[in-house]
Design an enzyme around this catalytic site. Structure first.
Site, mmCIF file in Angstrom:
data_model
loop_
_atom_site.group_PDB
_atom_site.id
_atom_site.type_symbol
_atom_site.label_atom_id
_atom_site.label_comp_id
_atom_site.label_asym_id
_atom_site.label_seq_id
_atom_site.Cartn_x
_atom_site.Cartn_y
_atom_site.Cartn_z
ATOM 1 N N LEU A 1 25.101 3.320 35.031
ATOM 2 C CA LEU A 1 25.200 3.560 36.479
ATOM 3 C C LEU A 1 25.643 4.991 36.779
ATOM 4 O O LEU A 1 26.684 5.235 37.388
ATOM 5 C CB LEU A 1 26.135 2.541 37.157
ATOM 6 C CG LEU A 1 25.719 1.080 36.990
ATOM 7 C CD1 LEU A 1 26.702 0.150 37.702
ATOM 8 C CD2 LEU A 1 24.299 0.847 37.522
ATOM 9 N N THR B 1 7.791 10.965 27.777
ATOM 10 C CA THR B 1 7.116 11.690 28.851
ATOM 11 C C THR B 1 6.010 12.599 28.318
ATOM 12 O O THR B 1 6.047 13.027 27.158
ATOM 13 C CB THR B 1 8.158 12.551 29.607
ATOM 14 O OG1 THR B 1 7.504 13.443 30.489
ATOM 15 C CG2 THR B 1 8.992 13.389 28.638
ATOM 16 N N ASP B 2 5.072 12.926 29.192
ATOM 17 C CA ASP B 2 4.014 13.887 28.815
ATOM 18 C C ASP B 2 4.583 15.300 28.672
ATOM 19 O O ASP B 2 3.948 16.174 28.085
ATOM 20 C CB ASP B 2 2.870 13.867 29.837
ATOM 21 C CG ASP B 2 3.298 14.165 31.272
ATOM 22 O OD1 ASP B 2 4.505 14.398 31.522
ATOM 23 O OD2 ASP B 2 2.407 14.164 32.157
ATOM 24 N N GLU B 3 5.803 15.523 29.207
ATOM 25 C CA GLU B 3 6.348 16.893 29.198
ATOM 26 C C GLU B 3 6.653 17.397 27.793
ATOM 27 O O GLU B 3 6.822 18.598 27.588
ATOM 28 C CB GLU B 3 7.594 16.970 30.088
ATOM 29 C CG GLU B 3 7.285 16.558 31.510
ATOM 30 C CD GLU B 3 8.339 16.971 32.529
ATOM 31 O OE1 GLU B 3 9.202 17.791 32.204
ATOM 32 O OE2 GLU B 3 8.262 16.469 33.655
ATOM 33 N N TYR C 1 15.264 19.312 29.508
ATOM 34 C CA TYR C 1 14.890 17.900 29.615
ATOM 35 C C TYR C 1 13.817 17.538 28.589
ATOM 36 O O TYR C 1 13.966 16.606 27.798
ATOM 37 C CB TYR C 1 14.395 17.579 31.034
ATOM 38 C CG TYR C 1 13.644 16.266 31.127
ATOM 39 C CD1 TYR C 1 14.321 15.055 30.996
ATOM 40 C CD2 TYR C 1 12.255 16.232 31.315
ATOM 41 C CE1 TYR C 1 13.637 13.836 31.059
ATOM 42 C CE2 TYR C 1 11.566 15.029 31.375
ATOM 43 C CZ TYR C 1 12.259 13.833 31.252
ATOM 44 O OH TYR C 1 11.576 12.645 31.296
ATOM 45 N N LYS D 1 13.886 15.043 25.292
ATOM 46 C CA LYS D 1 12.992 13.882 25.123
ATOM 47 C C LYS D 1 12.184 14.029 23.832
ATOM 48 O O LYS D 1 11.958 13.050 23.112
ATOM 49 C CB LYS D 1 12.047 13.735 26.329
ATOM 50 C CG LYS D 1 12.717 13.333 27.630
ATOM 51 C CD LYS D 1 13.392 11.970 27.593
ATOM 52 C CE LYS D 1 12.433 10.798 27.547
ATOM 53 N NZ LYS D 1 13.144 9.502 27.666
ATOM 54 N N LEU E 1 9.907 14.711 43.566
ATOM 55 C CA LEU E 1 9.045 15.291 44.606
ATOM 56 C C LEU E 1 8.663 14.318 45.728
ATOM 57 O O LEU E 1 8.888 14.609 46.911
ATOM 58 C CB LEU E 1 7.768 15.862 43.963
ATOM 59 C CG LEU E 1 6.800 16.507 44.959
ATOM 60 C CD1 LEU E 1 7.347 17.819 45.481
ATOM 61 C CD2 LEU E 1 5.425 16.728 44.320
ATOM 62 N N ARG F 1 0.299 17.995 38.627
ATOM 63 C CA ARG F 1 0.870 16.836 37.944
ATOM 64 C C ARG F 1 -0.141 15.692 38.013
ATOM 65 O O ARG F 1 -0.949 15.619 38.944
ATOM 66 C CB ARG F 1 2.191 16.397 38.612
ATOM 67 C CG ARG F 1 3.328 17.442 38.531
ATOM 68 C CD ARG F 1 3.804 17.624 37.109
ATOM 69 N NE ARG F 1 4.888 18.581 36.922
ATOM 70 C CZ ARG F 1 4.714 19.867 36.614
ATOM 71 N NH1 ARG F 1 3.488 20.385 36.500
ATOM 72 N NH2 ARG F 1 5.760 20.653 36.410
#
Ligand code: NAD
Ligand code: TDX
Length: 382
Positions: free
Chosen positions: A43, A162-164, A187, A191, A227, A251
């Site tokens: 949380l 993620t794709d990042e 970030y 990942k 976004l 994106r």
């Protein structure tokens, strides 16, 4: 032919966040999962147990919330033992790129160390089930070219990524599972590190793992720093709509329920040891997306399009801003038969409606009242 995997006790980490809470809702509805779900969530500012208050009320015996941190090894081990966990779906993470640029530390501790802590707990808990060091003997992956997609497995660690991790694209092409990793923000680097740890535990110890790398999600319950919800709420409040740089970054957007359906497909039918890319095949320049959103908010609220367009404000670019992401998800489609089911118009419309219909949720995630509610309900459980 593939054999369908089944599970009794699924540990969902980060299940109070945006995608995780939608995933738990999906398990109890479309997936028809009949077992128990244990939601382990610290949380943070992004986690909100109210997201699943209805599920908690309807399934008091099959839904368990544990307020705790994935970096807490003793707690994680206890959860595995106490609930006899046979599958993990690991969503818990620090997820916002801008925050990772301002203050990377929690990204490293949660996304890297937290993932390690979970992997280690799974390895210890499941040692007897799959055999420690089984990798060399069994081929680790449980896969066979002749028998098709999967071998039934009694335990599974599914990692959400993620794709990042693949970096940034030019005008052409799309990320494939074989694209070399090239993370460019704290970030995405955190990942990528967690992905490598998961792969290493599969190879070295034979831990049954699957990984999915997904593009940008949108839908209900997304924290209004990302976004789409940020822009919707700013439009409702007449605040500036901050567009980074020239607004032409691209994106690939996927409705959150389609992401979750893909995750469940991989968990039940994917090949052990494999990575699957998940995407919307739905690329939008940020500025074009914003104009589409403006039309939808205008339609739903009666606010003039012109008035909303006047809120668009170009601001300083995000440092290291990746230019374009696009996902090639043909492996998932061809091998496991998944496909997107919600069109962008339909998903965006539903999302705009959800934010308009849930002012209480918005107020709570932005106010101290939300923190007080957590303190009152969960303060003594960590
Ligand atoms: P989110 O920020 O909405 O939710 C993250 C959840 O994890 C929160 O409930 C938070 O309380 C919890 N959490 C954070 N640190 C924790 C810790 N140390 N211990 C226990 N719980 C902790 O994130 P999201 O957008 O739902 O993303 C979920 C996952 O999906 C992440 O792993 C993210 O990298 C990945 N992902 C997100 C997107 C996207 O577009 N949002 C796309 C691809 C992949
Ligand atoms: O105010 C804004 N203005 C703006 O122009 C914000 C918040 C974003 N942007 C741009 C930056 C990106 O090009 O919009 C695009 C989307 O931004 P985010 O919503 O912050 O998402 P992104 O950085 O693409 O990362 C998201 O998708 C991949 C998730 O936050 C990650 O968790 C996921 O891994």
């Amino acid at each position: 032919m593939s054999e369908l995997r089944s599970f009794s006790n699924i540990l969902v980490t980060g299940g109070a966040g945006f995608i995780g809470s939608n995933f738990i809702r999906y398990l109890f509805s479309d997936a028809g999962f009949g077992g128990r779900v244990v939601n382990l969530d610290a949380l943070t500012y992004a986690g909100n147990p109210q997201n699943l208050a209805d599920i908690a009320a309807v399934y008091p015996d099959r839904y368990v919330f544990v307020h705790g941190d994935i970096r807490d090894a003793a707690l994680v081990q206890k959860v595995f033992a106490e609930y006899d966990i046979d599958a993990v779906v690991h969503f818990a993470a620090e997820s916002h790129v801008d925050r990772s640029i301002l203050d990377p530390q929690s990204f490293i501790t949660t996304n890297v160390m937290g993932t390690y802590t979970l992997l280690e707990a799974a390895r210890q808990a499941w040692k007897g089930r799959y055999g420690d060091g089984a990798a060399q003997e069994t081929g680790a992956t449980g896969r066979s070219a002749d028998t098709g997609p999967s071998t039934a497995s009694s335990v599974l660690f599914h990692h959400i990524s993620t794709d990042e991790v693949y970096g940034s694209l030019g005008e052409e092409g799309a990320f494939k599972e074989t694209t070399p990793y090239d993370p460019r923000s704290p970030y995405s680097a955190s990942k990528a590190s967690s992905d490598f740890l998961v792969k290493a535990y599969g190879h070295t110890y034979g831990l049954p793992v699957t990984i999915s790398n997904c593009s940008n999600n949108y839908g209900p319950y997304q924290f209004p720093e990302k976004l789409i919800p940020l822009m919707i709420l700013n439009m409702l409040e007449g605040k500036p709509l901050p567009v980074y740089g020239d607004g032409r970054n691209i994106r690939d957007w996927l409705y959150v329920v389609d992401h979750n359906a893909a995750v469940w497909t991989i968990m039940t039918r994917g090949r052990i040891g494999e990575t699957y890319n998940i995407g919307g095949e739905n690329e939008w320049e940020n500025i074009r997306l914003l104009h589409r959103l403006i039309e939808m908010v205008a339609e739903s609220t009666g606010k003039p399009v012109r008035q909303l367009e006047e809120l668009i404000t170009y601001v300083k670019d995000r440092p290291g801003h990746d230019r374009r992401y696009a996902i090639d998800c043909s492996k998932l489609k061809n091998e496991l038969g998944w496909k997107q089911s919600v069109s962008f118009d339909e998903g965006l419309r539903h999302t705009v409606r959800w934010y308009l219909d849930n002012p209480g949720w918005i107020a709570s995630v932005r106010s101290g009242a939300y923190r007080e509610w957590i303190e009152k309900n969960y303060g003594d459980r960590s």
